[in-house]
Design an enzyme around this catalytic site. Structure first.
Site, PDB file in Angstrom:
ATOM      1  N   SER A 166       0.865  -1.173  -0.119  1.00  0.00           N
ATOM      2  CA  SER A 166      -0.033  -0.008   0.196  1.00  0.00           C
ATOM      3  C   SER A 166       0.903   1.312   0.000  1.00  0.00           C
ATOM      4  CB  SER A 166      -1.100  -0.083   1.175  1.00  0.00           C
ATOM      5  OG  SER A 166      -1.900  -1.098   1.273  1.00  0.00           O
TER       6      SER A 166
ATOM      7  N   HIS B  20       6.682  14.127  -6.011  1.00  0.00           N
ATOM      8  CA  HIS B  20       6.332  14.632  -7.376  1.00  0.00           C
ATOM      9  C   HIS B  20       7.253  14.269  -8.543  1.00  0.00           C
ATOM     10  CE1 HIS B  20       3.864  17.739  -5.690  1.00  0.00           C
ATOM     11  NE2 HIS B  20       4.845  18.167  -4.427  1.00  0.00           N
TER      12      HIS B  20
ATOM     13  N   GLU C 200     -12.070   4.548  -6.844  1.00  0.00           N
ATOM     14  CA  GLU C 200     -11.832   3.341  -6.865  1.00  0.00           C
ATOM     15  C   GLU C 200     -12.312   2.623  -5.532  1.00  0.00           C
ATOM     16  OE1 GLU C 200      -8.023   0.236  -6.640  1.00  0.00           O
ATOM     17  OE2 GLU C 200      -7.667   2.468  -7.244  1.00  0.00           O
TER      18      GLU C 200
ATOM     19  N   GLU D 202      -6.110  -1.054   7.508  1.00  0.00           N
ATOM     20  CA  GLU D 202      -5.454  -0.415   8.406  1.00  0.00           C
ATOM     21  C   GLU D 202      -5.014   1.162   7.756  1.00  0.00           C
ATOM     22  OE1 GLU D 202      -5.454  -4.150   9.335  1.00  0.00           O
ATOM     23  OE2 GLU D 202      -4.822  -3.609   7.601  1.00  0.00           O
TER      24      GLU D 202
END
Length: 380
Positions: free
Chosen positions: A133, A180, A243, A368
């Site tokens: 993640s 970025h 999403e 989480e």
């Protein structure tokens, strides 16, 4: 409670989607599960029926409607039918906004018509073996070399990974720019150096092809950059609420269907000379599940409305994803328990739903991570 967010037009569309899935997908799904992926024919059939690219402008072959409720109906009905191998949700709910909002005119002409017909299956490659993640930990690199990008790296757990013809690859294009320094670059099927690993064996969603992807000196035209260089992470953050709501929509719809089937089962199944539904423990369990789903459904429907109005923020989307996926997991587990030994048999839909649903608390950002996002917003 009656759902008030849909019109008669939406309800007619829902029936059409339900009929399509019952005829074109449900009978073939067991075979798709054995082979580890669905057929290309089902994608093309969905395209002809108008189930793909509903919010794509008509000039590119799409439905031309900004009303995302039509897409949520497809997501719900795919979940209710148990046709977890169909990657329509990823295609419509996740990939479409990237192509519609970020692609230039040339890219739209090149990709969107086939996106809508189902001739081109799509995927997005974010997750890597060492990142999960943590999107900022992505290591796949893309280096500009004249009129080309040269990509090197690996991705894993990629939905539609085996069948995809177009993959949006999240790459690091500036190692020193932090958040970025990421860009989105499109890689198309059969590009030299782009290889697909094994179709991963999962405990559920067996008909959904989930793959490892590798990129070794993959050269793509500079014109395959999606959006602006260096804004990839921003684009991801902008699209993640949609999403995550998509996952919530599918989770709650699937759990509602399993509860419906379980209610029928406990009314027909007898124990100690009477239907299971006459036992207090069964009535209490059913009451708890029905209440959890009703309350969750109300919040998810509100989020659908908020997204349609451009108001859904990261925290609310995370709440929807976290709560819906965890609630679906709990409800389907309880439904399996009420089926007793039969619930453990794969020929019963509840067993398949139990296996398919488990990943919903993991993909799209784990529970989480959702709590972390919510906590940051709430605490400031």
């Amino acid at each position: 409670m009656e759902r008030t967010i849909f019109s008669d037009e939406h309800n007619d569309f829902r029936q059409m989607v339900r009929d399509f899935l019952e005829k074109e997908a449900v009978p073939h799904h067991p075979e798709w599960e054995k082979q580890g992926h669905v057929s290309r024919e089902i994608w093309q059939a969905a395209g002809k029926t108008g189930l793909l690219g509903m919010d794509v402008p008509e000039e590119y072959g799409g439905g031309g409607t900004p009303d995302l409720r039509f897409q949520w109906i497809v997501t719900e009905e795919v979940a209710r039918a148990g046709t977890s191998g169909l990657g329509f949700t990823l295609h419509n709910d996740v990939i479409a906004p990237y192509l519609i909002e970020l692609a230039d005119d040339e890219q739209k002409q090149r990709w969107l018509p086939r996106f809508c017909t189902g001739e081109m299956i799509t995927a997005i490659a974010m997750t890597e073996p060492g990142t999960g993640s943590d999107l900022q930990g992505i290591q796949t690199r893309a280096v500009r070399d004249g009129d080309e990008w040269v990509i090197n790296g690996q991705k894993t757990f990629i939905t539609n990974g085996i069948m995809s013809d177009l993959v949006i690859v999240v790459c690091k294009t500036d190692a020193d720019a932090g958040a970025h320094g990421f860009s989105l670059i499109v890689v198309e099927r059969d590009t030299p150096g782009f290889e697909r690993g094994r179709n991963l064996e999962k405990i559920g969603m067996s008909a959904q092809d989930t793959a490892e992807l590798s990129f070794t000196d993959v050269r793509v035209p500079a014109t395959n950059l999606l959006g602006e260089e260096g804004k990839g992470f921003i684009y991801l953050m902008q699209n993640l609420p949609r999403e995550r709501l998509s996952i919530a929509v599918g989770a709650i719809a699937g759990a509602e269907k399993v509860l419906e089937e379980t209610i029928t089962y406990v009314k027909e199944r007898t124990a100690f000379g009477k239907p299971l539904a006459k036992l207090q423990t069964v009535r209490f369990s059913t009451a708890e599940m029905a209440t959890k789903l009703a309350v969750t459904r109300t919040f998810v429907d509100r989020c659908i409305t908020e997204l349609g109005e451009g108001k859904l923020g990261p925290a609310d989307a995370s709440m929807a994803k976290y709560w819906s996926s965890e609630t679906a997991k709990e409800v389907i587990d309880s439904c399996l328990q009420l089926h007793g030994g039969y619930g453990y048999m794969k020929e019963y839909p509840v067993a398949k739903a139990y296996l398919d649903t488990r990943v919903q608390t993991i993909y799209g950002g784990t529970t989480e991570i959702m709590k972390e996002i919510i906590g940051r917003v709430v605490l400031g």
